[in-house]
Design a protein around this motif. Structure first.
Motif, PDB file in Angstrom:
ATOM      1  N   SER A  42      -6.484  -7.478   9.314  1.00 55.85           N
ATOM      2  CA  SER A  42      -6.141  -7.549  10.739  1.00 55.85           C
ATOM      3  C   SER A  42      -4.704  -8.007  10.964  1.00 55.85           C
ATOM      4  O   SER A  42      -4.177  -7.853  12.056  1.00 55.85           O
ATOM      5  N   SER A  43      -4.044  -8.543   9.947  1.00 54.62           N
ATOM      6  CA  SER A  43      -2.691  -9.075  10.154  1.00 54.62           C
ATOM      7  C   SER A  43      -1.594  -8.259   9.466  1.00 54.62           C
ATOM      8  O   SER A  43      -0.435  -8.347   9.846  1.00 54.62           O
ATOM      9  N   VAL A  44      -1.981  -7.507   8.449  1.00 56.06           N
ATOM     10  CA  VAL A  44      -0.976  -6.720   7.728  1.00 56.06           C
ATOM     11  C   VAL A  44      -0.591  -5.520   8.581  1.00 56.06           C
ATOM     12  O   VAL A  44      -1.446  -4.837   9.127  1.00 56.06           O
ATOM     13  N   ARG A  63      -0.687   3.175   8.047  1.00 55.85           N
ATOM     14  CA  ARG A  63      -2.038   3.592   7.628  1.00 55.85           C
ATOM     15  C   ARG A  63      -2.651   2.538   6.726  1.00 55.85           C
ATOM     16  O   ARG A  63      -2.123   2.258   5.659  1.00 55.85           O
ATOM     17  N   LEU A  64      -3.790   2.017   7.180  1.00 57.64           N
ATOM     18  CA  LEU A  64      -4.453   0.982   6.390  1.00 57.64           C
ATOM     19  C   LEU A  64      -5.782   1.485   5.845  1.00 57.64           C
ATOM     20  O   LEU A  64      -6.475   2.275   6.504  1.00 57.64           O
ATOM     21  N   GLY A 102      -8.594  -0.232  12.959  1.00 63.83           N
ATOM     22  CA  GLY A 102      -7.666   0.878  12.739  1.00 63.83           C
ATOM     23  C   GLY A 102      -7.665   1.412  11.316  1.00 63.83           C
ATOM     24  O   GLY A 102      -6.768   2.169  10.937  1.00 63.83           O
ATOM     25  N   VAL A 103      -8.655   1.008  10.530  1.00 59.10           N
ATOM     26  CA  VAL A 103      -8.724   1.468   9.137  1.00 59.10           C
ATOM     27  C   VAL A 103      -9.046   2.975   9.082  1.00 59.10           C
ATOM     28  O   VAL A 103      -9.928   3.456   9.783  1.00 59.10           O
ATOM     29  N   LYS A 160       0.646 -14.840   4.181  1.00 59.72           N
ATOM     30  CA  LYS A 160       2.108 -14.755   4.285  1.00 59.72           C
ATOM     31  C   LYS A 160       2.670 -13.760   3.259  1.00 59.72           C
ATOM     32  O   LYS A 160       3.480 -12.888   3.577  1.00 59.72           O
ATOM     33  N   GLU A 161       2.178 -13.872   2.036  1.00 62.30           N
ATOM     34  CA  GLU A 161       2.653 -12.959   0.974  1.00 62.30           C
ATOM     35  C   GLU A 161       2.233 -11.517   1.269  1.00 62.30           C
ATOM     36  O   GLU A 161       2.974 -10.571   0.999  1.00 62.30           O
ATOM     37  N   ALA A 162       1.022 -11.362   1.814  1.00 64.12           N
ATOM     38  CA  ALA A 162       0.521 -10.007   2.102  1.00 64.12           C
ATOM     39  C   ALA A 162       1.375  -9.342   3.180  1.00 64.12           C
ATOM     40  O   ALA A 162       1.763  -8.171   3.046  1.00 64.12           O
ATOM     41  N   VAL A 163       1.682 -10.082   4.230  1.00 67.62           N
ATOM     42  CA  VAL A 163       2.496  -9.536   5.322  1.00 67.62           C
ATOM     43  C   VAL A 163       3.881  -9.176   4.782  1.00 67.62           C
ATOM     44  O   VAL A 163       4.445  -8.128   5.109  1.00 67.62           O
TER      45      VAL A 163
END
Ligand code: PGA
Length: 239
Positions: free
Chosen positions: A49-51, A55-56, A82-83, A22-25
């Motif tokens: 996978s959720s953030v 660009r990751l 998608g990294v 939750k904090e990361a998002v």
């Protein structure tokens, strides 16, 4: 439309933060998605996978894509998420026992799945060394990591280990943008690397002095990438 000239590469290394998804998002949602500079955020693997961010990047990976390798992270799986970039050879992992051979294999595996490795060098340097001594250490790290690798396809991050998490890269006279510029120039001319970043307590107060150096192509902030206000300033700083 924001100006795109002199665009640098800024990679935010969240390390093992924050604690919850939750904090990361929430943190990612506060980072400007259309900044002036090419910007990448590297959350912990568990949250990749959720953030949501254009660009990751990943903070580390294994050198094989699949099989009986407990606890490892597949470069191919990262690609499928998608990294775009993956850190390799970070001082914190070298301290934990990552060898030059492991680093070389990771760089090679990442290139084979078309993820750009961000090879971190600068481990083992001390504040007492002069530019020449630092280049010797870096030369040996690059020579091992780049064996059989096309250096023009990777990004190198020069991170003097003693400047990491120090809060102030200038706490010793050595860690100046001038010093980082000399090292960046050395890495490019000796190894054919096209992009060199600086990392080690980069923040919104000192970022501009590093970004103004012609051979420093961007930054790898850790602590400052967890502070949206600071990080948004860095990624929108014209230089
Ligand atoms: P720091 O971390 O900016 O918190 O010093 C940088 C890094 O370790 O990549």
């Amino acid at each position: 439309m924001k100006l795109k000239h002199n665009q640098k590469l800024i990679i935010g290394n969240w390390k093992l933060n924050p604690l919850t998804l939750k904090e990361a998002v929430r943190l990612a949602s506060k980072i400007d998605p259309q900044p002036l500079h090419e910007t990448v955020i590297c959350p912990p693997t568990l949250f990749l996978s959720s953030v949501k961010y254009p660009r990751l990047g990943a903070q580390d990976c294994f050198w094989l894509n699949k099989g009986a390798y407990t606890g490892q992270t597949s470069p191919l799986a990262l690609k499928k998420l998608g990294v775009k970039y993956c850190l390799v050879g970070h001082s914190e992992n070298r301290t934990a026992g990552e060898s030059e051979e492991m680093i070389q294999k990771k760089v090679s595996a990442l290139l084979s799945v078309k993820i750009t490795p961000v090879l971190c060098v600068g481990f083992g340097t001390t504040v007492e060394e002069d530019d020449l001594e630092v280049t010797d250490i870096i030369k040996s790290q690059l020579t091992s990591a780049l064996a059989g690798i096309d250096a023009s396809k990777i990004v190198v991050a020069y991170e003097p280990v003693w400047a990491i998490s120090s809060g102030d890269p200038y706490h010793h006279k050595m860690a100046t943008p001038d010093h980082a510029e000399k090292i960046a120039m050395f890495i490019k001319t000796k190894f054919g690397v096209k992009k060199v970043l600086y990392g080690g307590s980069a923040n919104s107060t000192n970022a501009l002095e590093f970004l103004e150096q012609p051979d420093i192509d961007g930054l790898l902030p850790g602590g400052a990438s967890l502070l949206p206000k600071d990080f948004n300033q860095i990624i929108n700083m014209s230089c």
